[in-house]
Design an enzyme around this catalytic site. Structure first.
Site, PDB file in Angstrom:
ATOM      1  N   GLU A 114       0.861  -1.194   0.000  1.00  0.00           N
ATOM      2  CA  GLU A 114       0.000   0.000   0.000  1.00  0.00           C
ATOM      3  C   GLU A 114       0.890   1.233   0.000  1.00  0.00           C
ATOM      4  O   GLU A 114       2.029   1.176   0.459  1.00  0.00           O
ATOM      5  CB  GLU A 114      -0.850   0.028   1.284  1.00  0.00           C
ATOM      6  CG  GLU A 114      -1.824  -1.108   1.400  1.00  0.00           C
ATOM      7  CD  GLU A 114      -2.441  -1.161   2.799  1.00  0.00           C
ATOM      8  OE1 GLU A 114      -2.348  -0.171   3.546  1.00  0.00           O
ATOM      9  OE2 GLU A 114      -2.995  -2.212   3.129  1.00  0.00           O
ATOM     10  N   LYS A 145       2.375   4.603   1.348  1.00  0.00           N
ATOM     11  CA  LYS A 145       2.508   5.180   2.687  1.00  0.00           C
ATOM     12  C   LYS A 145       2.240   6.678   2.569  1.00  0.00           C
ATOM     13  O   LYS A 145       3.086   7.460   2.127  1.00  0.00           O
ATOM     14  CB  LYS A 145       3.906   4.918   3.246  1.00  0.00           C
ATOM     15  CG  LYS A 145       4.065   5.369   4.678  1.00  0.00           C
ATOM     16  CD  LYS A 145       5.353   4.806   5.253  1.00  0.00           C
ATOM     17  CE  LYS A 145       5.611   5.172   6.695  1.00  0.00           C
ATOM     18  NZ  LYS A 145       5.258   6.490   7.128  1.00  0.00           N
ATOM     19  N   ASP A 196       1.767  10.428   3.415  1.00  0.00           N
ATOM     20  CA  ASP A 196       2.486  11.283   4.360  1.00  0.00           C
ATOM     21  C   ASP A 196       1.540  12.318   4.953  1.00  0.00           C
ATOM     22  O   ASP A 196       1.382  13.411   4.436  1.00  0.00           O
ATOM     23  CB  ASP A 196       3.651  11.969   3.637  1.00  0.00           C
ATOM     24  CG  ASP A 196       4.654  12.529   4.618  1.00  0.00           C
ATOM     25  OD1 ASP A 196       4.514  12.277   5.828  1.00  0.00           O
ATOM     26  OD2 ASP A 196       5.576  13.230   4.168  1.00  0.00           O
ATOM     27  N   TYR A 208      -6.521   2.851   6.138  1.00  0.00           N
ATOM     28  CA  TYR A 208      -5.695   1.707   5.747  1.00  0.00           C
ATOM     29  C   TYR A 208      -5.761   0.533   6.713  1.00  0.00           C
ATOM     30  O   TYR A 208      -5.133  -0.489   6.473  1.00  0.00           O
ATOM     31  CB  TYR A 208      -4.240   2.133   5.530  1.00  0.00           C
ATOM     32  CG  TYR A 208      -3.658   2.988   6.645  1.00  0.00           C
ATOM     33  CD1 TYR A 208      -3.440   2.467   7.915  1.00  0.00           C
ATOM     34  CD2 TYR A 208      -3.332   4.317   6.424  1.00  0.00           C
ATOM     35  CE1 TYR A 208      -2.918   3.240   8.926  1.00  0.00           C
ATOM     36  CE2 TYR A 208      -2.799   5.100   7.433  1.00  0.00           C
ATOM     37  CZ  TYR A 208      -2.596   4.559   8.679  1.00  0.00           C
ATOM     38  OH  TYR A 208      -2.083   5.335   9.681  1.00  0.00           O
ATOM     39  N   LYS A 210      10.862   3.136   3.154  1.00  0.00           N
ATOM     40  CA  LYS A 210      10.889   4.610   3.081  1.00  0.00           C
ATOM     41  C   LYS A 210      11.696   5.062   1.872  1.00  0.00           C
ATOM     42  O   LYS A 210      12.835   4.611   1.680  1.00  0.00           O
ATOM     43  CB  LYS A 210      11.554   5.166   4.345  1.00  0.00           C
ATOM     44  CG  LYS A 210      10.689   5.058   5.589  1.00  0.00           C
ATOM     45  CD  LYS A 210       9.802   6.279   5.679  1.00  0.00           C
ATOM     46  CE  LYS A 210       9.287   6.571   7.052  1.00  0.00           C
ATOM     47  NZ  LYS A 210      10.144   6.999   8.069  1.00  0.00           N
ATOM     48  N   CYS A 233      13.298  48.826  -2.044  1.00  0.00           N
ATOM     49  CA  CYS A 233      12.545  48.032  -3.014  1.00  0.00           C
ATOM     50  C   CYS A 233      13.342  47.863  -4.308  1.00  0.00           C
ATOM     51  O   CYS A 233      13.843  48.846  -4.849  1.00  0.00           O
ATOM     52  CB  CYS A 233      11.204  48.716  -3.296  1.00  0.00           C
ATOM     53  SG  CYS A 233      10.284  47.919  -4.627  1.00  0.00           S
ATOM     54  N   CYS A 244      11.255  50.045  -7.053  1.00  0.00           N
ATOM     55  CA  CYS A 244      11.039  51.501  -7.000  1.00  0.00           C
ATOM     56  C   CYS A 244      11.994  52.203  -6.052  1.00  0.00           C
ATOM     57  O   CYS A 244      11.955  53.420  -5.910  1.00  0.00           O
ATOM     58  CB  CYS A 244       9.596  51.807  -6.607  1.00  0.00           C
ATOM     59  SG  CYS A 244       9.257  51.424  -4.876  1.00  0.00           S
ATOM     60  N   CYS A 264       7.094  46.542   0.391  1.00  0.00           N
ATOM     61  CA  CYS A 264       7.238  47.851  -0.210  1.00  0.00           C
ATOM     62  C   CYS A 264       5.873  48.508  -0.042  1.00  0.00           C
ATOM     63  O   CYS A 264       4.860  47.940  -0.455  1.00  0.00           O
ATOM     64  CB  CYS A 264       7.583  47.711  -1.688  1.00  0.00           C
ATOM     65  SG  CYS A 264       7.399  49.264  -2.574  1.00  0.00           S
ATOM     66  N   CYS A 311       4.620  51.968  -6.671  1.00  0.00           N
ATOM     67  CA  CYS A 311       5.706  51.058  -7.057  1.00  0.00           C
ATOM     68  C   CYS A 311       5.351  50.353  -8.369  1.00  0.00           C
ATOM     69  O   CYS A 311       4.304  49.695  -8.469  1.00  0.00           O
ATOM     70  CB  CYS A 311       5.925  50.027  -5.957  1.00  0.00           C
ATOM     71  SG  CYS A 311       7.049  48.712  -6.431  1.00  0.00           S
TER      72      CYS A 311
HETATM   73  S1  IVH Z   1      -0.341   0.573   8.675  1.00  0.00           S
HETATM   74  C1  IVH Z   1      -0.327  -1.291  12.838  1.00  0.00           C
HETATM   75  N1  IVH Z   1      -0.644   1.585   6.278  1.00  0.00           N
HETATM   76  O1  IVH Z   1       2.779   5.390   8.622  1.00  0.00           O
HETATM   77  C2  IVH Z   1      -0.003  -0.707  11.515  1.00  0.00           C
HETATM   78  N2  IVH Z   1       0.348   2.963   7.954  1.00  0.00           N
HETATM   79  O2  IVH Z   1       5.348   4.841   9.953  1.00  0.00           O
HETATM   80  C3  IVH Z   1      -0.468   0.663  11.351  1.00  0.00           C
HETATM   81  N3  IVH Z   1       0.874   5.227   7.220  1.00  0.00           N
HETATM   82  O3  IVH Z   1       1.619   5.507  11.923  1.00  0.00           O
HETATM   83  C4  IVH Z   1       0.083   1.349  10.183  1.00  0.00           C
HETATM   84  N4  IVH Z   1       0.123   5.009   5.152  1.00  0.00           N
HETATM   85  O4  IVH Z   1       0.415   6.941  10.176  1.00  0.00           O
HETATM   86  C5  IVH Z   1      -0.195   1.804   7.529  1.00  0.00           C
HETATM   87  N5  IVH Z   1      -1.024   2.350   4.141  1.00  0.00           N
HETATM   88  C6  IVH Z   1      -0.587   2.574   5.366  1.00  0.00           C
HETATM   89  C7  IVH Z   1      -0.037   3.815   5.778  1.00  0.00           C
HETATM   90  C8  IVH Z   1       0.426   3.963   7.082  1.00  0.00           C
HETATM   91  C9  IVH Z   1       0.684   5.842   6.034  1.00  0.00           C
HETATM   92  C10 IVH Z   1       1.485   5.884   8.399  1.00  0.00           C
HETATM   93  C11 IVH Z   1       0.751   5.665   9.691  1.00  0.00           C
HETATM   94  C12 IVH Z   1       1.733   5.032  10.616  1.00  0.00           C
HETATM   95  C13 IVH Z   1       3.040   5.393  10.013  1.00  0.00           C
HETATM   96  C14 IVH Z   1       4.113   4.389  10.368  1.00  0.00           C
END
Ligand code: IVH
Length: 676
Positions: A117, A119, A121, A226, A314, A408, A411, A426, A431
């Site tokens: 999945e 991740k 942010d 998720y 990551k 500025c 001007c 300014c 200007c």
């Molecule tokens: S699963 C028990 N799935 O990443 C497992 N986390 O670094 C719970 N996050 O605290 C996490 N996308 O805030 C999961 N598809 C995803 C995610 C995800 C973002 C975040 C989440 C977690 C952090 C861990």
């Protein structure tokens, strides 16, 4: 707006409207597939608002009208997570993934699959539903104790306030700000001399942790769920199945997910996202890999902090180092002076970067950024190049602090650093940079929409002394245009047509185009709709403007101050002489009220004694809303209003099984309309 005659009928209508609105909003916000226009949605929404106003007993917490509500909180309440919110172990390269796979294989003999999945942010959020209704939203906090942000999360349109089934479940996901909203928000903040957010996550966090949910609503946040923490009535034997069930409940999950048999396949998938991530409309910082089968997840178990059955791969931050050669300062239309670092070209997340906004003078001072410094550069929200930090080891010993300009660049008037702002300004209204930026704003798409009148044409017109202010744009002639670089017969004619067409724009475009501080497209529309003509806006007092719903003190003060200036008076006069339309051309409030009104086009009979108003008054008010009042009950009658001691007309109406209201119902309906 239809007002049903009985509570029961209103109740049915309310329920029908909520179902419809929930469906459309699900298609729009969860599935990203809008099926009706915003106008049509608004119409239904207004109808529901009207009904709820007339029948307040029908208002319920899960109504789409109740997303933004509540009061400004004194602070966030603490929430204990009955099921702790865990974090994840990290992987940074292929080897880390292979090791993860080995660990898993050791812990189980069963055949497993991996689900990958994105991740996201953002910020982890837990949502609790009771009997299908959202009852609690909490932040992660330290994993055991978070904060109650229910009021804020309710404003996030992709979070369903009620599920498609009355389940008791707890789900978790990531709340985030889309990249486009982040860019727009920072642009606006920069223009206002406010500090910018470093990335969408910080902007989302700021929005979510605002004690005033109205502010959260403005941030355009969204969510992807998720994981299921408490399954309640759900039955699923794998993560894939659980996500599918969440989809079916109306909960937004990320469709970008895939199941694989081997870790090698996982690695290939992960790599494809190194490049693809920049094209996503939201920030991701990695890929989460989970064992798909729940029975195996249980078997493998958890450490204190994280599940053993999952890992977060990551991405490396897209960073690079380069050298700052110059700092360029430019002036925006509000006079804010912004610095841009000009650097040796560097390849970053797929594009060559030469410039990075340094945002404001405070940031240069804080990070002690100097000319010829070697700096680390990254892309905020994957798009906007920014200087992360200076590599001090590379700084030469004779380096000196950067001298911030005092005057500025356009001007040469002295710059000011207002106490409450991070920006330099300014404040010279003459200007040239401010004027040309202001002209470009006036001509821009959301303002007067003068196609072809871009910054290049504008600066030439200004430099040649042909245009000094927005009114001068309407005095531009064919011959004058031909004196400009790269403008020939065809382009000149096209521009003149566009200028001419803009004369007929409705007032709100002009109001926005004038560049009054704090007046965006939305406020401009509201003001135009309310006051209808520029003369009315010019004479409006601050308190008249504040009376408009959704317009606060800052906007009202800014508008009133702007129109109190004699030079603004002159400018408006010149626009008038140049035959620029100064009137609102959209539907007027009364017309809207009329067309939406229950009474519109209906034939009504008043009978008996009315106590709140005279017959005449009642008749006037009904007619104002498009209704017709007649003296006798016939087949054409739509409604009979029976006051005290009503006689034969009431009897006839009852015999014909017509709709009959008492005076209170009439009053409510009339007032409901006026409240619109
Ligand atoms: S699963 C028990 N799935 O990443 C497992 N986390 O670094 C719970 N996050 O605290 C996490 N996308 O805030 C999961 N598809 C995803 C995610 C995800 C973002 C975040 C989440 C977690 C952090 C861990």
């Amino acid at each position: 707006m239809a007002i049903d005659q009985t509570f029961e009928e209103a109740k049915n209508k309310v329920s029908e409207l909520r179902d419809l609105l929930d469906k459309y909003s699900y298609q729009y916000y969860v599935q990203d597939k809008p099926v009706i226009s915003d106008t049509d949605y608004d119409k239904l929404y207004k109808e529901l608002v009207g009904l709820e106003e007339n029948f307040p007993d029908l208002i319920s917490n899960d109504s789409p009208t109740q997303r933004i509500g509540g009061t400004i909180l004194p602070g966030f309440e603490k929430v204990t997570h009955e099921i702790p919110m865990l974090s994840l172990g990290n992987a940074f390269d292929e080897n880390d993934l292979l090791e993860f796979d080995k660990r898993i294989q050791k812990l189980t003999d069963k055949k497993i699959h991996y689900i990958c999945e994105l991740k996201i942010d953002g910020l982890a959020i837990s949502l609790k539903y009771k009997a299908g209704k959202l009852v609690l939203a909490a932040t992660r906090g330290n994993g055991e104790i978070g904060e109650n942000v229910t009021q804020n999360i309710r404003t996030v349109k992709s979070v369903p306030l009620r599920l498609k089934k009355p389940y008791n479940i707890e789900v978790r996901g990531e709340c985030y700000m889309p990249k486009s909203s982040f860019v727009a928000l920072n642009e606006e903040r920069e223009e206002n001399g406010e500090a910018v957010f470093a990335n969408p996550r910080n902007a989302a966090a700021g929005g979510l942790r605002n004690l005033d949910a109205k502010e959260t609503a403005k941030r355009n946040l969204s969510i992807f769920i998720y994981t299921v923490a408490d399954f309640g009535e759900m039955t699923a034997d794998s993560q894939e199945a659980a996500l599918k069930q969440l989809d079916e409940l109306g909960i937004r999950t990320n469709p970008e997910r895939k199941v694989f048999e081997t870790i090698e396949e996982v690695w290939t998938y992960v790599q494809t996202f190194h490049d693809k991530r920049t094209q996503l409309p939201y920030d991701i910082d990695g890929i989460v890999i989970k064992v798909n089968e729940f029975d195996v997840q249980e078997e493998i178990g958890y450490t204190v902090k994280a599940p053993r059955w999952a890992i977060a791969y990551k991405f490396k931050a897209e960073e690079g180092t380069t050298v700052i050669r110059e700092i360029e300062w430019s002036v925006g239309r509000t006079g804010v002076v912004t610095p841009t670092a000009i650097m040796d070209p560097i390849l970053l997340a797929g594009t060559t970067v030469r410039r990075a906004s340094l945002h404001n003078v405070d940031l240069i001072k804080e990070r002690d950024i100097r000319l010829l410094d070697t700096v680390v550069v990254h892309k905020a929200g994957d798009i906007i190049p920014e200087v992360t930090r200076v590599v001090l080891e590379e700084r030469s010993t004779d380096s000196e602090s950067y001298l911030v300009p005092t005057h500025c660049p356009a001007c040469e008037s002295e710059l000011v650093h207002l106490e409450e702002e991070v920006a330099l300004r300014c404040i010279n209204p003459k200007c040239p940079a401010q004027i040309t930026e202001g002209l470009a704003h006036f001509a821009s798409r959301n303002a007067m929409n003068i196609d072809g009148m871009g910054p290049k044409v504008i600066s030439q017109l200004f430099e040649k002394g042909l245009v000094h202010d927005v009114a001068d744009l309407y005095k531009v002639t064919y011959d004058k245009l031909l004196t400009l670089d790269k403008i020939k017969d065809k382009a000149a004619n096209k521009l003149l047509t566009a200028i001419n067409a803009s004369r007929s724009n409705s007032l709100e475009r002009l109001l926005f185009g004038l560049g009054i501080r704090h007046v965006g497209t939305k406020a401009a529309k509201q003001i135009a709709e309310q006051f209808e003509t520029i003369e009315n806006v010019q004479t409006a007092k601050q308190e008249d403007i504040i009376a408009i719903e959704g317009i606060g003190e800052i906007i009202a003060e800014s508008v009133a101050t702007y129109f109190s200036l004699p030079e603004v008076d002159e400018l408006i006069n010149e626009l008038r002489i140049s035959q620029v339309n100064l009137v609102y051309l959209g539907k007027k409030k009364e017309e809207l009220a009329k067309s939406d009104s229950y009474f519109n086009g209906k034939t009504i009979v008043l009978t008996g004694k009315l106590t709140h108003f005279t017959r005449e008054e009642a008749k006037d008010r009904i007619e104002n809303l498009g209704g017709k009042v007649t003296g006798s009950v016939s087949k054409k009658t739509d409604l009979v209003v029976a006051g005290e001691e009503a006689g034969s007309k009431l009897a006839k109406a009852q015999k014909l099984e017509m709709t009959v209201w008492d005076e209170d119902q009439l009053l409510k309906a009339l007032e409901g309309e006026e409240n619109e």
